[in-house]
Design a protein around this motif. Structure first.
Motif, PDB file in Angstrom:
ATOM      1  N   ARG A  37       3.772   6.641  -3.951  1.00 18.89           N
ATOM      2  CA  ARG A  37       3.968   7.740  -3.006  1.00 18.89           C
ATOM      3  C   ARG A  37       4.670   7.280  -1.735  1.00 18.89           C
ATOM      4  O   ARG A  37       4.902   8.080  -0.832  1.00 18.89           O
ATOM      5  CB  ARG A  37       2.621   8.373  -2.649  1.00 18.89           C
ATOM      6  CG  ARG A  37       1.856   8.891  -3.843  1.00 18.89           C
ATOM      7  CD  ARG A  37       2.642   9.942  -4.627  1.00 18.89           C
ATOM      8  NE  ARG A  37       1.950  10.339  -5.835  1.00 18.89           N
ATOM      9  CZ  ARG A  37       1.017  11.287  -5.879  1.00 18.89           C
ATOM     10  NH1 ARG A  37       0.697  11.940  -4.776  1.00 18.89           N
ATOM     11  NH2 ARG A  37       0.430  11.573  -7.018  1.00 18.89           N
ATOM     12  N   ILE A  38       4.983   5.989  -1.653  1.00 18.93           N
ATOM     13  CA  ILE A  38       5.689   5.453  -0.495  1.00 18.93           C
ATOM     14  C   ILE A  38       6.547   4.284  -0.959  1.00 18.93           C
ATOM     15  O   ILE A  38       6.135   3.516  -1.853  1.00 18.93           O
ATOM     16  CB  ILE A  38       4.693   5.002   0.611  1.00 18.93           C
ATOM     17  CG1 ILE A  38       5.447   4.548   1.868  1.00 18.93           C
ATOM     18  CG2 ILE A  38       3.772   3.912   0.111  1.00 18.93           C
ATOM     19  CD1 ILE A  38       4.522   4.230   3.039  1.00 18.93           C
ATOM     20  N   GLY A  39       7.736   4.170  -0.401  1.00 17.14           N
ATOM     21  CA  GLY A  39       8.624   3.084  -0.776  1.00 17.14           C
ATOM     22  C   GLY A  39       8.185   1.756  -0.184  1.00 17.14           C
ATOM     23  O   GLY A  39       7.434   1.710   0.795  1.00 17.14           O
ATOM     24  N   GLN A  40       8.679   0.665  -0.755  1.00 16.61           N
ATOM     25  CA  GLN A  40       8.267  -0.660  -0.322  1.00 16.61           C
ATOM     26  C   GLN A  40       8.646  -0.924   1.131  1.00 16.61           C
ATOM     27  O   GLN A  40       7.850  -1.492   1.890  1.00 16.61           O
ATOM     28  CB  GLN A  40       8.917  -1.717  -1.220  1.00 16.61           C
ATOM     29  CG  GLN A  40       8.486  -3.137  -0.920  1.00 16.61           C
ATOM     30  CD  GLN A  40       7.010  -3.373  -1.199  1.00 16.61           C
ATOM     31  OE1 GLN A  40       6.494  -2.915  -2.206  1.00 16.61           O
ATOM     32  NE2 GLN A  40       6.334  -4.099  -0.312  1.00 16.61           N
ATOM     33  N   ALA A  41       9.842  -0.499   1.551  1.00 12.74           N
ATOM     34  CA  ALA A  41      10.282  -0.755   2.929  1.00 12.74           C
ATOM     35  C   ALA A  41       9.421   0.004   3.931  1.00 12.74           C
ATOM     36  O   ALA A  41       8.976  -0.552   4.946  1.00 12.74           O
ATOM     37  CB  ALA A  41      11.752  -0.369   3.088  1.00 12.74           C
ATOM     38  N   ALA A  42       9.172   1.293   3.649  1.00 16.07           N
ATOM     39  CA  ALA A  42       8.338   2.095   4.548  1.00 16.07           C
ATOM     40  C   ALA A  42       6.908   1.576   4.563  1.00 16.07           C
ATOM     41  O   ALA A  42       6.252   1.552   5.613  1.00 16.07           O
ATOM     42  CB  ALA A  42       8.364   3.560   4.110  1.00 16.07           C
TER      43      ALA A  42
END
Length: 506
Positions: free
Chosen positions: A349-354
């Motif tokens: 539900r969230i990208g690695q960078a964020a």
């Protein structure tokens, strides 16, 4: 807005994340996870969110919040954020089992199953992830007379103050160790209670081990707060330090505390005795779920093993806040946020960078909140003589009324661990399931065997971890495997439970 669930029928069959406990860690984990789009269920035993530290803060008056202090009042903002979150909330709910999803009833997509009692009915709920934020328990404080009427814990007194505005009316004595002892004394004094004395049992030698951590403590937010608290209590009541032995006396009711300080003895009369010597992680649900644990010598308690994200040894199960190790309310909230954020990452539900950006931000806040904890843990570590009673007549297990002498007799037989001791004596077999005796029993057995508590281990806990009624169990869905287990049949019953019952009568 949160969905306030009233009965088990309101529960969805499955959630992305189930959070257990509505203290700072649980609330923060639920808020963080729901902000990333996860379907979240927060289950808690209490009537309202807040846990012990923020108990009843939503309905507290200005006078109540002033009496309890600014740290208590800060909880209202957290709960306001929780009320605005998009998630489900089950209050007055008991989570009594967490484990792998049942192969027969599971949907194959959810790895975990959580069993919840709500509104008199129990239901198994499927979940991708579970965060245990069950908080801490007051450490057992066994000494002669600690179970008599008129003696209670500091935590119980705080619950009465926060939930009902009730304060002691007679002469009150506080005894033990730890910051909460002085915090409660200050709160009682502000409420107009007659605090006769504060009896400090902290070992004098603790200063030596705490001294190397003094600079870190001085740079923490705890330092100024703690100094003000100590000065306030010393200014307003009698404080007796260096106490080495205690005995509560009275004819059917507490009437006085006998105190020994080195070679000097004192007799302090009172109407109520409040006890506290620190807190320890609440392990029962964690251990029943199968999570690994270790003995923490600095805490003088067991704690679960978790990584930097709060992940336990059981896949999908994380632990946050004081349930993972005593860290305080602010750090607990940040640990909850980290656990909720990690659940969002694991479920894509969230990208690695964020994720990494948010994680770094939370990690910095957590590091600041933990500054000074090492000093507090060393300085207020309770003494061995108050953790393991020297008097054989002292009750250790309140539920079954098992004395220290009885446990020593059984230990002399060569029992290898607390589970065997439980079988011999029923110590830890009562309604509290070892919450009020576990640490004492383990340390006593370790002392008798001449080994470390970690080598002895803790009770083997299994669900249900809390008392469950037959009605709640009967309300659980009846699977074929359950029917076969009860009826004794091996082959599939073609026409369900009734045929099994009829067949058993032939």
């Amino acid at each position: 807005m949160i969905k306030d669930l009233q009965s088990a029928a309101d529960l969805a069959p499955a959630y992305d994340l189930v959070v257990v406990g509505a203290g700072p860690a649980g609330l923060s984990a639920a808020i963080e996870a729901s902000a990333h789009g996860l379907a979240v269920l927060l289950a808690d035993e209490n009537e309202a969110p807040g846990g012990q530290i923020y108990r009843a803060v939503e309905r507290a008056s200005d006078a109540d919040r002033a009496r309890m202090g600014p740290d208590y009042a800060a909880g209202r903002m957290l709960i306001e954020r929780f009320r605005r979150a998009d998630l489900s909330y089950a209050r007055r709910a008991t989570v009594w089992s967490v484990g792998p999803a049942d192969e027969e009833t599971g949907d194959g997509a959810h790895a975990l199953e959580v069993t919840i009692s709500l509104g008199g009915t129990a239901r198994p709920i499927a979940a991708h992830r579970v965060i245990l934020a069950t908080g801490a328990l007051e450490r057992p404080f066994p000494f002669p007379g600690w179970t008599m009427p008129g003696v209670m814990t500091a935590g119980a007194a705080q619950i009465l103050m926060k939930s009902s505005g009730l304060v002691p009316s007679g002469r009150t004595i506080l005894a033990g160790a730890g910051p909460l002892l002085y915090l409660l004394a200050s709160q009682l004094l502000r409420a107009g209670v007659s605090v006769t004395a504060v009896i400090d049992t902290t070992p004098a030698g603790n200063w030596r081990s705490a001294l190397p951590h003094l600079l870190g403590f001085a740079a923490s937010p705890y330092a100024l707060k703690g100094l003000k608290l100590l000065l306030d209590v010393h200014r307003r009541t009698r404080v007796i330090r260096g106490v080495t032995a205690l005995k509560a006396v009275g004819s059917g009711q507490f009437s006085a505390l006998r105190v020994r300080r080195g070679n000097k003895s004192m007799h302090i009369e009172g109407d109520l005795l409040l006890l506290h010597q620190g807190i320890a992680p609440n392990l029962n649900l964690t251990l029943a779920a199968g999570c690994d644990y270790v003995w923490d010598e600095r805490l003088a308690a067991f704690r679960p093993t978790v990584d930097g994200r709060g992940a336990s040894s059981v896949p999908g199960v994380s632990i946050a806040g004081d349930a993972a190790g005593i860290v305080g309310a602010v750090a607990s909230a940040h640990q909850g946020e980290l656990a909720g954020l990690s659940a969002a990452l694991d479920l894509n539900r969230i990208g690695q960078a964020a994720y990494q950006q948010r994680r770094n931000q939370l990690a910095r806040k957590l590091a600041r909140a933990l500054r000074g904890r090492a000093f507090i843990e060393h300085r207020f570590r309770p003494g061995k003589r108050f953790r393991v009673p020297e008097d054989d007549g002292t009750i250790v297990c309140r539920c079954e009324e098992i004395t220290a002498g009885k446990l020593r007799e059984v230990a002399a037989l060569g029992v290898p661990g607390p589970n065997q001791m439980k079988a011999f004596t029923r110590c830890g077999m009562g309604p509290c399931q070892g919450r009020l005796c576990g640490l004492t029993a383990v340390e006593l057995l370790a002392q008798c065997r001449g080994v470390a508590p970690g080598e002895v281990g803790y009770y083997r806990l299994r669900p249900p971890i809390k008392p469950v009624t037959l009605g709640e169990l009967a309300a659980l869905p009846h699977t074929e495997a359950a029917i076969v287990a009860v009826a004794g049949f091996v082959e599939r019953a073609a026409d369900g439970a009734q045929d099994i019952i009829n067949g058993s009568q032939q």
